[in-house]
Design a protein around this motif. Sequence first.
Motif, PDB file in Angstrom:
ATOM      1  N   ASP A  51       0.825  -1.202   0.000  1.00 23.05           N
ATOM      2  CA  ASP A  51       0.000   0.000   0.000  1.00 23.05           C
ATOM      3  C   ASP A  51       0.866   1.261   0.000  1.00 23.05           C
ATOM      4  O   ASP A  51       0.554   2.248  -0.676  1.00 23.05           O
ATOM      5  CB  ASP A  51      -0.930  -0.011   1.214  1.00 23.05           C
ATOM      6  N   THR A 427      -5.148   1.272  -6.504  1.00 22.62           N
ATOM      7  CA  THR A 427      -6.024   0.116  -6.294  1.00 22.62           C
ATOM      8  C   THR A 427      -5.217  -1.169  -6.180  1.00 22.62           C
ATOM      9  O   THR A 427      -5.523  -2.034  -5.344  1.00 22.62           O
ATOM     10  CB  THR A 427      -7.030   0.000  -7.453  1.00 22.62           C
ATOM     11  N   SER A 428      -4.188  -1.306  -6.998  1.00 25.87           N
ATOM     12  CA  SER A 428      -3.369  -2.520  -6.960  1.00 25.87           C
ATOM     13  C   SER A 428      -2.675  -2.676  -5.615  1.00 25.87           C
ATOM     14  O   SER A 428      -2.648  -3.777  -5.047  1.00 25.87           O
ATOM     15  CB  SER A 428      -2.321  -2.479  -8.083  1.00 25.87           C
ATOM     16  N   LEU A 431      -5.314  -3.634  -3.089  1.00 29.76           N
ATOM     17  CA  LEU A 431      -5.820  -4.969  -3.426  1.00 29.76           C
ATOM     18  C   LEU A 431      -4.812  -6.054  -3.060  1.00 29.76           C
ATOM     19  O   LEU A 431      -5.174  -7.079  -2.463  1.00 29.76           O
ATOM     20  CB  LEU A 431      -6.138  -5.033  -4.918  1.00 29.76           C
ATOM     21  N   TYR A 434      -4.582  -6.550   0.712  1.00 35.09           N
ATOM     22  CA  TYR A 434      -5.798  -7.195   1.211  1.00 35.09           C
ATOM     23  C   TYR A 434      -5.821  -8.667   0.826  1.00 35.09           C
ATOM     24  O   TYR A 434      -6.104  -9.548   1.657  1.00 35.09           O
ATOM     25  CB  TYR A 434      -7.031  -6.486   0.650  1.00 35.09           C
ATOM     26  N   ALA A 435      -5.528  -8.952  -0.436  1.00 39.30           N
ATOM     27  CA  ALA A 435      -5.551 -10.338  -0.920  1.00 39.30           C
ATOM     28  C   ALA A 435      -4.518 -11.186  -0.197  1.00 39.30           C
ATOM     29  O   ALA A 435      -4.784 -12.349   0.161  1.00 39.30           O
ATOM     30  CB  ALA A 435      -5.295 -10.364  -2.422  1.00 39.30           C
ATOM     31  N   LYS A 450      -2.637 -13.196  -3.032  1.00 37.49           N
ATOM     32  CA  LYS A 450      -2.103 -12.132  -3.883  1.00 37.49           C
ATOM     33  C   LYS A 450      -2.164 -12.479  -5.368  1.00 37.49           C
ATOM     34  O   LYS A 450      -2.457 -11.601  -6.192  1.00 37.49           O
ATOM     35  CB  LYS A 450      -0.667 -11.805  -3.459  1.00 37.49           C
ATOM     36  N   GLY A 453      -5.269 -11.297  -6.721  1.00 42.24           N
ATOM     37  CA  GLY A 453      -5.256  -9.851  -6.948  1.00 42.24           C
ATOM     38  C   GLY A 453      -4.646  -9.511  -8.293  1.00 42.24           C
ATOM     39  O   GLY A 453      -5.175  -8.678  -9.043  1.00 42.24           O
ATOM     40  N   ILE A 456      -7.067 -10.223 -11.141  1.00 41.46           N
ATOM     41  CA  ILE A 456      -8.098  -9.198 -11.339  1.00 41.46           C
ATOM     42  C   ILE A 456      -7.571  -8.065 -12.215  1.00 41.46           C
ATOM     43  O   ILE A 456      -8.218  -7.628 -13.172  1.00 41.46           O
ATOM     44  CB  ILE A 456      -8.574  -8.643  -9.983  1.00 41.46           C
TER      45      ILE A 456
END
Length: 485
Positions: A51, A427-428, A431, A434-435, A450, A453, A456
Amino acid sequence: MTPVETSKMTNFRWVICGMLFMATTINYMDRQVLSLLNTNYISTEFHWDNDDYGTITAIFSLFYAFISLFAGRFIDWMGTKKGYIWAIVVWSIGACLHAGCGVATCWLNDIDSIETLRTVEKASQVGLFGLTASVWLFIACRMILAMGESGNFPAAIKVTAEYFPKKDRALATSIFNAGASIGALIAPLTIPALADAFGWEMAFIIIGAIGFVWAGLWVFVYTSPVKSRFVNKSELIYIESDREVEAIDAATADEADNGPKFSLLDCFKYRQTWAFIVGKLFTDGVWWFFLFWAPDYFNQLGYPVTTMTGKMLLFVLYLIVTVVSIYGGYLPKLFVEKRGMNPYIGRMRAMLIFAFFPIFAMFAQPLSGISPWIPAVIIGLAGAGHQAWSANLYSTIGDMFPKSAVATITGIGTMFGGLCSFAINKTSGVLFDYAEAQGEAFTFFGQTGKPAGYMIVFCYCAVAYLIGWVIMKALVPKYKPVVVE
């Protein structure tokens, strides 16, 4: 035949194209340093997670988008020669300043050395302060980098419109645009090696300093075609062949280059502007995602850039991008010369073909379990499709707008492309964290954690170009140059 018609034509326009290629190569090497050093060199010192890195790259993209709106106007106002020098000097300063972020972080947090910061627990108060300070310091440097880099493509496209007739612009653009691939190709072989030998700080300084050398060369090499002592009359007539005149003098050429004046708001009145915006908005973020996250992607597959395999995976990826994308400029030239299409229709036909290349991206993650070389090849093909698409997309501006507006329209489109990059990179980062935290509880198309992620994001990359092409075609279904009333 006149003496002008029988004299041998000079080819100085290709020297100028070579200079644009060099500038774009330097541009992407400077942009790539952080992504190559993040996982194995910088994040370990500053305790960044996905992040944090995503925030830095996203704000870079957002500021790049914002400043691009004005960068084109700046280039049009300042002029190609001075504007390009300002751009590359500013981004080179920004690139070099990254080297001071470690020292500045320690100073702001009263830490005696980088080694001490590396051993501090992230959860501690000192660790949190260090994390926050380092992120914002890198963001500040990235913003300076973005300020300068935002001028590269508006200036390069303006130079291309000055030095090449419409039928050759996609080829010239694909050649200088290949500098993005060459920069990304050279970077994994040189930047980690520089970091190992001299420290990650010197890697930023050495790569950043190359831009100052280019600026010195540009001072002596560039003048407009009508004023250049390296361009003879035959080449000048070829350059200006779209105007369908027998002879060109400096006065009429200068008048044509000035052209009608556009205000920034006036540019948004035309469907042609919005077609270019759509082409950039849907697709630019895909390329920046590959650029910023490919090293991390291969790292999570078990091949970091500190290993020879990790370096070679990135090298092969960008080698494919480089070799395949250069031919992106030949295809519309073939359509124009062999099929008799006008340049815009030929470019749109080529862009539709290249829009299918990124579809392979959705297979990168599922096939990575067989061999890491499969996603390297797949992402390389997707990246080649982007670069070929991009070269032709940029050339549509010169097809439909007067030269006086080329840099401005380029800047507007680049702004929207930067917004796409901001969205994808931020977003990546969120994401992927989180993943990774959810592990097997997070699934998508048979992938978990991951990798799900990444799956996606790859799916978006696969369809972005076709969506963009359809909307562009609906906005400008056939060749229609802008006429200022």
